[in-house]
Structure formats: C-alpha cells, structure tokens
Design a protein around this motif. Structure first.
Motif, PDB file in Angstrom:
ATOM      1  N   SER A   1     -27.287 -11.377 -95.951  1.00 33.41           N
ATOM      2  CA  SER A   1     -26.610 -12.654 -95.764  1.00 33.41           C
ATOM      3  C   SER A   1     -25.831 -12.668 -94.464  1.00 33.41           C
ATOM      4  CB  SER A   1     -25.679 -12.911 -96.955  1.00 33.41           C
ATOM      5  OG  SER A   1     -24.932 -14.096 -96.755  1.00 33.41           O
ATOM      6  N   GLU A   2     -25.138 -11.571 -94.212  1.00 28.86           N
ATOM      7  CA  GLU A   2     -24.374 -11.503 -92.954  1.00 28.86           C
ATOM      8  C   GLU A   2     -25.309 -11.541 -91.760  1.00 28.86           C
ATOM      9  OE1 GLU A   2     -22.051  -7.986 -93.213  1.00 28.86           O
ATOM     10  OE2 GLU A   2     -20.576  -8.820 -94.630  1.00 28.86           O
ATOM     11  N   LEU A   3     -26.456 -10.887 -91.887  1.00 27.65           N
ATOM     12  CA  LEU A   3     -27.414 -10.874 -90.767  1.00 27.65           C
ATOM     13  C   LEU A   3     -27.972 -12.289 -90.517  1.00 27.65           C
ATOM     14  CD1 LEU A   3     -29.012  -9.226 -88.710  1.00 27.65           C
ATOM     15  CD2 LEU A   3     -30.724  -8.799 -90.501  1.00 27.65           C
ATOM     16  N   SER A   4     -28.251 -13.033 -91.607  1.00 25.94           N
ATOM     17  CA  SER A   4     -28.771 -14.414 -91.456  1.00 25.94           C
ATOM     18  C   SER A   4     -27.746 -15.299 -90.764  1.00 25.94           C
ATOM     19  CB  SER A   4     -29.128 -14.989 -92.840  1.00 25.94           C
ATOM     20  OG  SER A   4     -30.157 -14.228 -93.450  1.00 25.94           O
ATOM     21  N   HIS A   5     -26.482 -15.197 -91.191  1.00 27.68           N
ATOM     22  CA  HIS A   5     -25.448 -15.997 -90.548  1.00 27.68           C
ATOM     23  C   HIS A   5     -25.304 -15.620 -89.081  1.00 27.68           C
ATOM     24  CE1 HIS A   5     -24.294 -16.778 -94.777  1.00 27.68           C
ATOM     25  NE2 HIS A   5     -23.750 -17.919 -94.291  1.00 27.68           N
ATOM     26  N   THR A   6     -25.353 -14.354 -88.814  1.00 28.55           N
ATOM     27  CA  THR A   6     -25.224 -13.925 -87.405  1.00 28.55           C
ATOM     28  C   THR A   6     -26.393 -14.425 -86.580  1.00 28.55           C
ATOM     29  OG1 THR A   6     -24.040 -11.944 -88.147  1.00 28.55           O
ATOM     30  CG2 THR A   6     -24.973 -11.896 -85.928  1.00 28.55           C
ATOM     31  N   ARG A   7     -27.595 -14.358 -87.149  1.00 30.39           N
ATOM     32  CA  ARG A   7     -28.792 -14.822 -86.429  1.00 30.39           C
ATOM     33  C   ARG A   7     -28.695 -16.311 -86.147  1.00 30.39           C
ATOM     34  NH1 ARG A   7     -33.747 -16.998 -87.618  1.00 30.39           N
ATOM     35  NH2 ARG A   7     -35.497 -16.285 -86.306  1.00 30.39           N
ATOM     36  N   ALA A   8     -28.193 -17.069 -87.142  1.00 28.79           N
ATOM     37  CA  ALA A   8     -28.065 -18.523 -86.944  1.00 28.79           C
ATOM     38  C   ALA A   8     -27.089 -18.825 -85.821  1.00 28.79           C
ATOM     39  CB  ALA A   8     -27.607 -19.170 -88.252  1.00 28.79           C
ATOM     40  N   ARG A   9     -25.977 -18.044 -85.797  1.00 30.30           N
ATOM     41  CA  ARG A   9     -25.007 -18.292 -84.718  1.00 30.30           C
ATOM     42  C   ARG A   9     -25.590 -17.917 -83.368  1.00 30.30           C
ATOM     43  NH1 ARG A   9     -21.434 -16.011 -88.558  1.00 30.30           N
ATOM     44  NH2 ARG A   9     -21.507 -13.994 -87.460  1.00 30.30           N
ATOM     45  N   VAL A  10     -26.340 -16.810 -83.363  1.00 29.49           N
ATOM     46  CA  VAL A  10     -26.965 -16.394 -82.086  1.00 29.49           C
ATOM     47  C   VAL A  10     -27.968 -17.458 -81.610  1.00 29.49           C
ATOM     48  CG1 VAL A  10     -28.493 -14.693 -81.030  1.00 29.49           C
ATOM     49  CG2 VAL A  10     -26.595 -13.944 -82.492  1.00 29.49           C
ATOM     50  N   VAL A  11     -28.772 -17.963 -82.555  1.00 24.68           N
ATOM     51  CA  VAL A  11     -29.772 -18.980 -82.181  1.00 24.68           C
ATOM     52  C   VAL A  11     -29.081 -20.233 -81.685  1.00 24.68           C
ATOM     53  CG1 VAL A  11     -31.571 -20.509 -83.102  1.00 24.68           C
ATOM     54  CG2 VAL A  11     -31.561 -18.070 -83.687  1.00 24.68           C
ATOM     55  N   ALA A  12     -27.981 -20.625 -82.377  1.00 21.29           N
ATOM     56  CA  ALA A  12     -27.282 -21.848 -81.984  1.00 21.29           C
ATOM     57  C   ALA A  12     -26.695 -21.726 -80.589  1.00 21.29           C
ATOM     58  CB  ALA A  12     -26.190 -22.161 -83.004  1.00 21.29           C
ATOM     59  N   LEU A  13     -26.260 -20.567 -80.250  1.00 20.16           N
ATOM     60  CA  LEU A  13     -25.643 -20.354 -78.941  1.00 20.16           C
ATOM     61  C   LEU A  13     -26.652 -19.941 -77.882  1.00 20.16           C
ATOM     62  CD1 LEU A  13     -22.404 -18.461 -80.105  1.00 20.16           C
ATOM     63  CD2 LEU A  13     -22.627 -20.868 -79.440  1.00 20.16           C
ATOM     64  N   SER A  14     -27.916 -19.783 -78.220  1.00 17.00           N
ATOM     65  CA  SER A  14     -28.910 -19.306 -77.273  1.00 17.00           C
ATOM     66  C   SER A  14     -29.265 -20.405 -76.253  1.00 17.00           C
ATOM     67  CB  SER A  14     -30.175 -18.895 -78.038  1.00 17.00           C
ATOM     68  OG  SER A  14     -31.224 -18.575 -77.120  1.00 17.00           O
ATOM     69  N   PRO A  15     -29.466 -20.074 -74.955  1.00 22.06           N
ATOM     70  CA  PRO A  15     -29.901 -21.064 -73.956  1.00 22.06           C
ATOM     71  C   PRO A  15     -31.258 -21.694 -74.311  1.00 22.06           C
ATOM     72  CG  PRO A  15     -29.042 -19.098 -72.898  1.00 22.06           C
ATOM     73  CD  PRO A  15     -29.157 -18.782 -74.348  1.00 22.06           C
ATOM     74  N   ALA A  16     -32.087 -20.922 -74.998  1.00 19.95           N
ATOM     75  CA  ALA A  16     -33.408 -21.468 -75.366  1.00 19.95           C
ATOM     76  C   ALA A  16     -33.266 -22.688 -76.264  1.00 19.95           C
ATOM     77  CB  ALA A  16     -34.235 -20.380 -76.048  1.00 19.95           C
ATOM     78  N   ALA A  17     -32.262 -22.650 -77.143  1.00 16.02           N
ATOM     79  CA  ALA A  17     -32.043 -23.793 -78.020  1.00 16.02           C
ATOM     80  C   ALA A  17     -31.632 -25.027 -77.206  1.00 16.02           C
ATOM     81  CB  ALA A  17     -30.967 -23.437 -79.058  1.00 16.02           C
ATOM     82  N   THR A  18     -30.863 -24.799 -76.176  1.00 14.10           N
ATOM     83  CA  THR A  18     -30.454 -25.914 -75.306  1.00 14.10           C
ATOM     84  C   THR A  18     -31.663 -26.519 -74.612  1.00 14.10           C
ATOM     85  OG1 THR A  18     -28.327 -24.842 -74.960  1.00 14.10           O
ATOM     86  CG2 THR A  18     -28.953 -26.591 -73.408  1.00 14.10           C
ATOM     87  N   LEU A  19     -32.549 -25.631 -74.164  1.00 14.71           N
ATOM     88  CA  LEU A  19     -33.751 -26.114 -73.493  1.00 14.71           C
ATOM     89  C   LEU A  19     -34.627 -26.907 -74.457  1.00 14.71           C
ATOM     90  CD1 LEU A  19     -34.682 -22.976 -71.320  1.00 14.71           C
ATOM     91  CD2 LEU A  19     -33.508 -25.062 -70.597  1.00 14.71           C
ATOM     92  N   GLU A  20     -34.628 -26.497 -75.699  1.00 16.11           N
ATOM     93  CA  GLU A  20     -35.431 -27.211 -76.694  1.00 16.11           C
ATOM     94  C   GLU A  20     -34.969 -28.662 -76.842  1.00 16.11           C
ATOM     95  OE1 GLU A  20     -38.061 -26.449 -78.374  1.00 16.11           O
ATOM     96  OE2 GLU A  20     -38.245 -24.342 -77.813  1.00 16.11           O
ATOM     97  N   ARG A  21     -33.700 -28.905 -76.590  1.00 17.16           N
ATOM     98  CA  ARG A  21     -33.200 -30.274 -76.713  1.00 17.16           C
ATOM     99  C   ARG A  21     -33.504 -31.120 -75.481  1.00 17.16           C
ATOM    100  NH1 ARG A  21     -28.762 -27.405 -78.811  1.00 17.16           N
ATOM    101  NH2 ARG A  21     -27.521 -27.821 -76.915  1.00 17.16           N
ATOM    102  N   GLY A  22     -34.309 -30.578 -74.483  1.00 16.70           N
ATOM    103  CA  GLY A  22     -34.749 -31.357 -73.330  1.00 16.70           C
ATOM    104  C   GLY A  22     -34.033 -31.015 -72.054  1.00 16.70           C
ATOM    105  N   TYR A  23     -33.252 -30.048 -72.066  1.00 15.11           N
ATOM    106  CA  TYR A  23     -32.545 -29.635 -70.859  1.00 15.11           C
ATOM    107  C   TYR A  23     -33.408 -28.667 -70.071  1.00 15.11           C
ATOM    108  CZ  TYR A  23     -28.378 -31.730 -72.849  1.00 15.11           C
ATOM    109  OH  TYR A  23     -27.471 -32.596 -73.390  1.00 15.11           O
ATOM    110  N   ALA A  24     -33.033 -28.509 -68.747  1.00 13.01           N
ATOM    111  CA  ALA A  24     -33.717 -27.554 -67.875  1.00 13.01           C
ATOM    112  C   ALA A  24     -32.676 -26.767 -67.125  1.00 13.01           C
ATOM    113  CB  ALA A  24     -34.644 -28.256 -66.895  1.00 13.01           C
TER     114      ALA A  24
END
Length: 405
Positions: free
Chosen positions: A342-365
């Motif tokens: 559970s702790e690993l899933s929460h940590t992964r979600a936070r890492v994904v949310a803060l990842s630059p790749a996620a920002t790019l997915e929203r249409g940014y460059a």
C-alpha cells in the motif's frame, strides 16, 4: 655473766626474757637438722611457717622463712622430710618463745637427690627437650620393635608376651643391658643409638621394672635424656610402675605406666582390629545398601512423572505451540507485506503525479537550448535560435525561434 639475785632481790620475768634474747642474738646463724612436721603457707603471704622437730629428743621449734626460700625446695620438700636449715635463732620476748629465721633450706638423703633431679628437669625443660611439639606419633603397626631392657627380666617377658598375645606376627630386636648401677647409663645409651640407626626398627621401647629412686636413677641421667631427644625413631618409656616418674618419661614420645602397658600401646590387638574391620564392613554394606535404596526410590519417582509415562506428550504440546507461532508469523509477514504494498502504491502515485512525463501528457512540451538547458523565460531566446522540443510521445524535434513583435 651470772646475775646476783635472791629471794629478797629477784628480777622481773621481763628482764629475764630480755637477757635471754640478748644471749640468743649473740649466737648468730647456725645450721640445724630436723624433720618438718608442719607447713603453713597462707595465700598471698610472703612468709612460710614451719615446725622443725628433732625425733631423737622429741623437741620441736618454730621456723619462719620468706616464700622464695621455701619455693626453691618446695617441689622435693614436704611434711615428714628431713632437712638442714641455715637459720638465725630469734627470741620473742613478750611471749618468751624461741624460733628460727631460715635463710636456706636443703633436703637431706632422698630429698637432696630429688632436688638435684628437679634442678636437672628445669634445666632440660628450658632447653625445650620436653616440649609437646617434639613428640612423634607411634606407627599404627610397627614391623620391627626395638626393646632395651634387662636380661631375662620380668619387664622383658611382660613386653614380649603381651605384645605377641595382641599381635602374634610382631617382631622384636632386643638389646639386653644393665638397668641399674654404674654401667647402666652407657649401655642403655649405646643400645638406644644402635636401634635408632637400624633402618627396619619402627619404634624403640625402653623397659624396666619398679624400684627405689636410686635404682631408677640411670633413667634420669642427662646423657640418656639427650640421646633419646636426638633419636629419629619414636621412643616409648616404660620404667617402673605408675607412681615412678624418671626424666625419661618426659623426653620420650610416649610414656607407658608399666612394661605391660607399653606392649598394649605399641601394637594393636588383632582381635579388636578384626572386630573393627567387621564393624566397618557392616557399615560399608549398610551405606551401599542405603545408597542403592535411595537411588531406586529416586528412579521410581522419576519414572512416575507424566513426562516419563508419555514421553511424546511434551513433543505434542510443543507442536501446538510451534504451529501457533508459525501461523502468527505468517499473519505478521502478510500484514507487513500488505502495508508495504500500500505504501509503495501511494508513493508510486505521488511519483507519477509529480513526473514531467505526466505534464507532457497533458499537452505541454519542454524546450531546450542546444546545450540541453531548459528554456524557462522568453528573454533567454534569440531570434532564429534553433531549439529542441520534447512532447509526450514521439522523438524530440527542432523548432526555430521567429522574430518577436
């Protein structure tokens, strides 16, 4: 000088007593012989009172002396002893009595002999020859006994017969010597020294029957006392009867009251020893039997315990405990794994949310200079500069900065 007196011109009794005292004072000290019939020693008093008697004339006179004068001979002088006294006659005028003030007392006859022996005893005692720490124990069962005694004497017979009655296998090395007279001392000394040098002799017995003080005198001789004191072998003194006490008794390692007593003291009684062995054997059997019975009771008590009746019961009880502990361990590990997941899933979600790749997915460059630095402000751009653009998918591509209006 004669006095001129008469019935018409008498002199007083006191004057007569005074004159007698004057005549006696002029007599001076004299040596007086007599028999002591009474001795009075009061505790704590410094003076001793004696009564000296002349048996041939049945006359007695009082004697006084200082305590130290009498103490010098008190060991050998008692009531009935004949003595020679150096004394000063004294007249007690008020009572009209004559007494002697003794300055020295000497025993006569046997008393004088005893006085010399007492002096020798004190001298040897001061040297430590009679000390108890010098006494050596006798062997329990001597293999060879040295015997110094008179030839064909009752003392020799008593020692040999009684010793063999007690222990038939006992062996003797006998030295027959003179036990009284001028040749007694050197012969006894040589015999004692010869037996002491004998390697097989375990104990030496010096034996003689009873006799007078003069007969036993050789066994108080200083040469014999010193020879016995130097012996390496234990020495037993068996001289005379119970009341006799020559100096040999004091230096010997053991004093026997009689030759017969010496035989009893030197060797054990075979009958008594067999009885003692039988008694010890019985005690040993009882002790072993008691030990076995105690161990049997202990073994029976141990076998009656539940763990001995059902040995597997302990294993079964421990098996249940082990199973419970294993289940508990599994639950604990599973819980820890679930919480960690559970702790690993929460940590992964936070890492994904803060990842630059996620920002790019929203249409940014992301724009980068040619040197790789990220463009952060428009002021950093120059007209015509070629930038590198990275988007969410696909390879990066280049873009050119146009003129700004």
């Amino acid at each position: 000088m004669a006095l001129n007196t008469s019935a018409e011109a008498p002199i007083p009794v006191g004057e007569v007593s005074r004159l007698i005292g004057g005549w006696i004072d002029r007599l001076g000290a004299v040596w007086v012989e007599g028999q002591i019939t009474q001795i009075s020693r009061r505790p704590g008093a410094g003076v001793v009172f004696l009564t000296l008697r002349d048996p041939s004339h049945d006359i007695s006179v009082s004697v006084t002396c200082f305590r130290q004068v009498f103490d010098a001979v008190s060991d050998v002088v008692g009531e009935g002893a004949r003595v020679v006294v150096l004394a000063k006659p004294e007249w007690y005028a008020p009572r009209g009595t004559l007494s002697l003030r003794a300055a020295e007392i000497r025993p006569v006859g046997i008393g004088e002999l005893l006085a010399r022996l007492e002096a020798l005893k004190r001298s040897l005692g001061r040297e430590g020859l009679f000390d108890l720490d010098r006494k050596r124990p006798l062997p329990f069962l001597p293999q060879l006994i040295g015997l110094v005694t008179g030839r064909a004497s009752a003392a020799e017979r008593d020692v040999l017969e009684n010793a063999r009655l007690r222990w038939p296998a006992v062996r003797f090395e006998v030295r027959n010597v003179a036990v009284q007279g001028a040749h007694a001392v050197p012969q006894v000394v040589r015999a004692v020294q010869d037996l002491d040098a004998h390697d097989e002799v375990d104990v030496i017995v010096v034996a003689r029957g009873g006799g007078s003080v003069e007969d036993l005198l050789p066994f108080s001789d200083e040469r014999l006392i010193r020879a016995v004191a130097e012996c390496r072998t234990p020495v037993v003194s068996a001289i005379g009867h119970e009341p006799d006490s020559p100096l040999l008794d004091l230096v010997a390692d053991l004093r026997a009251s009689t030759p017969t007593d010496a035989a009893k003291r030197v060797v054990p009684d075979v009958g008594e020893e067999l009885e003692r062995v039988a008694h010890l054997r019985q005690r040993g059997v009882r002790a072993v039997r008691a030990l076995l019975e105690r161990e049997e009771r202990g073994l029976a008590h141990a076998l009656a315990r539940p763990s001995m009746e059902r040995p597997h019961r302990m294993v079964e009880e421990r098996e249940e405990q082990v199973s419970a502990l294993v289940d508990r361990a599994r639950r604990t590990v599973r819980h820890l794994l679930d919480r960690a997941d559970s702790e690993l899933s929460h940590t992964r979600a936070r890492v994904v949310a803060l990842s630059p790749a996620a920002t790019l997915e929203r249409g940014y460059a992301v724009l980068q200079h040619a040197d790789g630095h990220v463009v952060r402000t428009a002021d950093e751009l120059a007209d015509g500069e070629v930038l590198r653009a990275r988007v969410a998918s696909g390879d990066p591509f280049e873009v050119t900065v146009g003129p700004r209006t």
